[in-house]
Enzyme design. Structure first.
Site: not given
Ligand code: ARG
Length: 464
Positions: A158, A279, A285, A292
């Site tokens: 979980h 970024s 970043k 991804e």
């Protein structure tokens, strides 16, 4: 006879430009050229052995095809939309070169069995490439697992800290998944590797074809036994995209974990800069673009599975032009999977692990609570009671803001008189790992056993 279309004698007018574009497949099926030629050469050889084609014709076809292959490789062959697809383009080029012998090649064959053969030959090769790439990704994961057999990380259920596991054990879970993927590809390849050629349009042919000869020449393991099924079956394409979808799903799950683990909130791993980008606006970043994209691309492969399976639904026997739509999803599935596997093995070699952060996370989640319950059971307490005792101890530790292993002995003994100072051995994450020393468990000894087992399996597979 020099009309552009082989069937144009039947028609009063040519198809419109729009129809030509809509129905033509040359833009995408030209990549089958190499396999189309391979199939044609075997077909011609068989026709010659069967006495349907003369030795001179066969020699002319072989010479012509060698030239065409060289033209294609050099990028010199002009693919014409007027000639619809790869089969007619190559046949026309052959006829330009060797005239009548070229026109005889299509004897006892149809584009229906021809295209089904081409796609199987092509797919068979792609599956072999994929199988090798699956194994090299497994090797990359095994290397990482070996370095981190003893590294403790929180195992989650979980997405909540559950029990300590070895990071190597976690990597081995993916080695298992990829092992099944390999098996599925091998199994799928057996059904891909069957020859439709000889079915002709749908009913077979009146020539004395010797299908076992063609099959042997092309390395097919089996021959499709029903001509209608041979030209209309695309089960193998659906099976392949299903197997490919599962590989992508496995890699998507690993990607999701890498993304989470790399985020500063977790801080479990870092991924080498060459797999990440910055970024354009936020200077701080470093984004995990490769995982991804893998997660994103899994969607398109699953989409191809749905597309192909829907393509087949309700098609009457035998061949229908619908089947031309099998190619782009298949091509894109194989391309995406091959690129993904390749980059993934590389990326896993660029993963660095931060064991201190993993251990700190284990210490925050009462990950050894089950171990304390097991400890009490071993001292005679029924499990349900020990579960309750430990739940109370956890609540206490939580309020005190410490881990179970940081509670003084006197406090622990307040929860159960069965507890003595040997309890601290089971309350450490390392103790917890070592205690799970059975087949499939997370103890470092078991992790090393599994790594050795997989290395042997991979070496054996390479030997055959
Ligand atoms: N381009 C076609 C395909 O990909 C080849 C088979 C054409 N057969 C036919 N009867 N029109 O399926």
């Amino acid at each position: 006879m020099n009309s552009t279309k082989t069937w144009s004698g039947r028609f009063n007018e040519p198809v419109s430009e729009l129809v030509k574009k809509y129905t033509g497949s040359i833009d995408f099926d030209k990549r089958l050229a190499q396999w189309d030629i391979q199939g044609s050469l075997a077909h011609a050889q068989m026709l010659c052995q069967a006495g349907v084609l003369s030795g001179e014709d066969l020699a002319a076809i072989e010479r012509g095809m060698a030239e065409i292959l060289a033209e294609i490789e050099a990028g010199r062959l002009q693919w014409l939309l007027d000639l619809e697809d790869v089969h007619m383009n190559i046949e026309r080029r052959l006829t330009d070169k060797i005239s009548d012998a070229g026109k005889r090649l299509h004897t006892g064959r149809s584009r229906n069995d021809q295209v089904a053969t081409d796609i199987r030959l092509w797919l068979r090769d792609q599956i072999s490439i994929i199988q090798t790439l699956i194994q090299s990704l497994q090797t990359a994961l095994l290397d990482l697992a070996e370095q981190h057999a003893e590294t403790v990380m929180p195992g989650f259920t979980h997405l909540q800290v559950a029990q300590p596991v070895s990071f190597g054990h976690h990597m081995l879970a993916y080695v298992e998944m990829l092992g099944r993927d390999y098996e599925r590809m091998a199994d799928c390849r057996r059904r891909v590797n069957r020859m439709p050629l000889g079915a002709a349009a749908l009913a077979g042919t009146t020539y004395p074809v010797r299908r076992e000869v063609t099959a042997e020449l092309l390395g097919f393991e089996q021959i499709c036994q029903n001509s209608l099924d041979a030209v209309s079956d695309r089960d193998f394409a659906v099976e392949f995209t299903a197997a490919a979808s599962l590989v992508m799903i496995h890699l998507s799950r690993l990607s999701e974990e890498l993304i989470l683990w790399m985020s500063p909130r977790f801080g479990f791993i870092d991924i080498a800069d060459r797999f990440c980008t910055g970024s354009s606006i936020m200077p701080q970043k470093k984004n995990p673009d490769v995982p991804e994209l893998v997660r994103g691309k899994s969607g398109r492969v699953i989409g191809h599975l749905i597309g192909l399976i829907t393509l087949m639904k309700s098609q009457p026997l035998a061949y229908n032009k619908d089947n031309q739509e099998d190619k782009e999803p298949l091509f894109d599935t194989a391309d995406t999977l091959i690129d993904t596997l390749r980059i993934y093995a590389d990326m896993m070699r660029g993963v660095s692990v931060k064991p201190e952060n993993m251990r700190a996370a284990v210490m925050q989640g009462f990950a050894t609570a089950t171990d304390l319950a097991d400890y009490l059971v071993k001292k005679g307490m029924p499990f349900r009671d020990s579960h309750e005792v430990v739940a109370r101890a956890v609540r206490h530790a939580d309020e005190a803001g410490v881990d179970l292993s940081q509670l003084p002995l006197a406090v622990l003994q307040g929860f159960s008189g069965l507890i003595s100072d040997d309890v601290y051995q089971v309350l450490t994450p390392e103790g917890s790992l070592n205690a799970r020393n059975h087949l499939g468990g997370t103890a470092p000894e078991q992790v090393r056993f599994q790594i050795a087992r997989w290395r042997r399996l991979l070496a054996d597979a390479q030997a055959v």
